[in-house]
Design an enzyme around this catalytic site. Structure first.
Site, PDB file in Angstrom:
ATOM      1  N   SER A  96       0.736  -1.371  -0.032  1.00 52.62           N
ATOM      2  CA  SER A  96      -0.017   0.069  -0.180  1.00 52.62           C
ATOM      3  C   SER A  96       0.813   1.286  -0.055  1.00 52.62           C
ATOM      4  O   SER A  96       1.507   1.464  -1.052  1.00 52.62           O
ATOM      5  CB  SER A  96      -0.949  -0.012   1.064  1.00 52.62           C
ATOM      6  N   ASP A 235      -2.707   6.358  -3.319  1.00 55.35           N
ATOM      7  CA  ASP A 235      -1.658   5.513  -2.638  1.00 55.35           C
ATOM      8  C   ASP A 235      -1.032   4.623  -3.470  1.00 55.35           C
ATOM      9  O   ASP A 235      -1.294   4.618  -4.804  1.00 55.35           O
ATOM     10  CB  ASP A 235      -2.081   5.159  -1.203  1.00 55.35           C
ATOM     11  N   ASP A 237      -1.130   1.497  -3.900  1.00 57.20           N
ATOM     12  CA  ASP A 237      -1.708   0.536  -4.512  1.00 57.20           C
ATOM     13  C   ASP A 237      -3.287   0.856  -5.031  1.00 57.20           C
ATOM     14  O   ASP A 237      -4.148   0.071  -5.623  1.00 57.20           O
ATOM     15  CB  ASP A 237      -2.165  -1.013  -3.430  1.00 57.20           C
ATOM     16  N   ASP A 239      -6.037   1.667  -3.487  1.00 59.28           N
ATOM     17  CA  ASP A 239      -7.251   1.590  -2.779  1.00 59.28           C
ATOM     18  C   ASP A 239      -7.847   2.746  -2.311  1.00 59.28           C
ATOM     19  O   ASP A 239      -8.795   2.864  -1.507  1.00 59.28           O
ATOM     20  CB  ASP A 239      -7.263   0.387  -1.937  1.00 59.28           C
TER      21      ASP A 239
HETATM   22 MG    MG Z   1      -3.585   1.205  -0.031  1.00 58.45          MG
END
Ligand code: MG
Length: 447
Positions: A96, A235, A237, A239
């Site tokens: 992340s 961010d 990744d 999400d």
């Molecule tokens: Mg993330």
């Protein structure tokens, strides 16, 4: 039994905590847990992602699972793909927003929901004693599917059926996989898109991948410089998503959550929204105004996802920018969140005025030092005191006391020897009064 999962999957520095051996054991455990079936494996842009994904995939196949490698993708792309293709699970190699030396492993259910703490406990048990598997003729296959990104882009465009012609948007991809999805979605919606940090690079040369205001100053400046209508930052990744107004200002976490939650409720003609106990009461006010209802959950995106599923919510989200759109899947989806915000700005902007329209209340935060072994006792005492006072409260996560003109959250820190007190109220005076009262309660309970 080993404890491998933290608040967001298995995560740590590669070669120290996150070793090849641990990765293989995680793969063997997931394979044994599933007992076969088909699993999609994806990864973010980190330099060790491909090798770790291979270790995990081989281990899964040795337990009889067929593995589909979807390559470098956003975490929500993996969630969407698993849900759309009707797979048995997903596994994502990502850390992340953590620095480049970190990586992690996170597992996903068929509906795109992260594995729950109970499921993770089952996996941990299997990691300590990986079963032998089906033997030499029971291995699964290893395949690839490069279409996951397209599946995700098209699904977003299906549900956000809005015309954003002429809107100018700057997207800061943090050198992560959001570069594959968000710019493409917005262009297909009709936006003129300027990208920052859109080359995939797991060393994150552009900026720290955590989308906090201090890490996205380039984006703020660029939005102003090119005269854009808004800025978007993800961010590592994708999400998560945060926004910058046309004035180059950070658009608040709670304000943007409230705005998009209310829009989804309006479009659905009512419904529930899940958010955590720490989100501003501005979310309740804005959502209730359009006929919706807010459900509070523990802090953590998996708890929001569970509540969304259990309560049949139309939307869920935490004020850190992880927003869940159950009309597609139950994984927080940064690109889909971005598309919904762009649609809102296109129809009702400018963004600065939308943010301005959300009521804003003073929030105070204080910490009281408390040794870990006293936390339970102190929280029991606080609960007792609140009960004796006849207050309206819940214990979803810590103790949250609800007043007509504000609320108080008393919650032990999960990582530090602290009890945290958060207060939000309609006026500064009232917030200070509530803080004094509850600081007193916690200190008395400390003895
Ligand atoms: Mg993330």
């Amino acid at each position: 039994m080993g404890k491998y999962f933290g608040t967001s999957g298995i995560r740590g520095v590669v070669g120290e905590f996150l070793t090849p051996d641990l990765t293989v054991r995680a793969g063997l455990a997931l394979g044994a847990y599933l007992g076969g079936g088909t699993v999609a494996v994806g990864r973010d842009t980190r330099v060790h992602g491909e090798a770790l994904a291979s270790l995990l995939s081989g281990a899964l196949a040795s337990q009889g699972c067929d593995v589909i490698d979807v390559g470098v993708v956003c975490t929500p792309t993996l969630g969407c793909y698993v849900a759309e293709e009707g797979l048995d699970a997903g596994a994502m190699i990502t850390a992340s927003h953590n620095p480049p030396e970190y990586n992690g492993i996170k597992f996903w259910n068929p509906d795109g929901m992260a594995f729950t703490p109970d499921q993770e406990k089952d996996i941990e048990e299997l990691m300590d004693n990986p079963p032998e598997g089906p033997g030499w003729d029971g291995f699964g296959s290893l395949g690839e599917d490069p279409s996951a990104v397209r599946v995700h882009v098209e699904r977003i465009l299906d549900v956000v059926d809005a015309d954003a012609d002429g809107l100018k948007v700057v997207v800061d991809c943090a050198n992560g996989p959001s570069a594959l999805v968000t710019p493409e979605v917005l262009r297909e919606m009709g936006c003129e898109v300027v990208t920052l940090n859109s080359q995939l690079d797991g060393r994150f040369p552009g900026r720290n991948p955590e989308p906090k205001p201090e890490n996205i100053t380039d984006l703020m400046r660029t939005v102003k410089a090119v005269g854009a209508d808004l800025g978007i930052a993800h961010d590592g990744d994708a999400d998560r998503v945060v926004f910058v107004t046309e004035e180059g200002e950070f658009a608040g976490y709670d304000e943007t959550l409230a705005l998009v939650a209310a829009r989804v409720v309006e479009e659905a003609g009512g419904g529930k929204v899940a958010t955590n106990v720490d989100a501003s009461m501005a979310v309740d006010r804005v959502v209730e105004e359009v006929g919706g209802e807010v459900v509070r959950t523990k802090v953590g995106d998996v708890y929001v996802a569970e509540a969304v599923k259990r309560e049949g919510c139309v939307f869920g989200g935490e004020p850190n920018g992880t927003w869940i759109h159950p009309d597609v899947h139950l994984c927080p989806d940064g690109p889909l969140s971005a598309a919904r915000m762009v649609a809102l700005v296109a129809e009702e902007g400018p963004l600065s005025e939308l943010v301005e329209s959300v009521p804003s209340f003073p929030i105070l935060r204080e910490n009281v030092e408390c040794p870990d072994d006293m936390k339970d006792e102190v929280m029991r005492c606080v609960t007792r005191r609140v009960e004796e006072s006849g207050y309206d409260y819940d214990t979803v996560d810590g103790v949250r006391v609800e007043f007509d003109d504000g609320w108080v959250l008393v919650r032990p820190s999960g990582t530090e020897p602290l009890i945290r007190i958060t207060v939000e109220a309609e006026s500064e005076d009232r917030a200070e009064e509530l803080m004094r009262e509850f600081l007193g309660v916690v200190e008395e309970c400390m003895g």
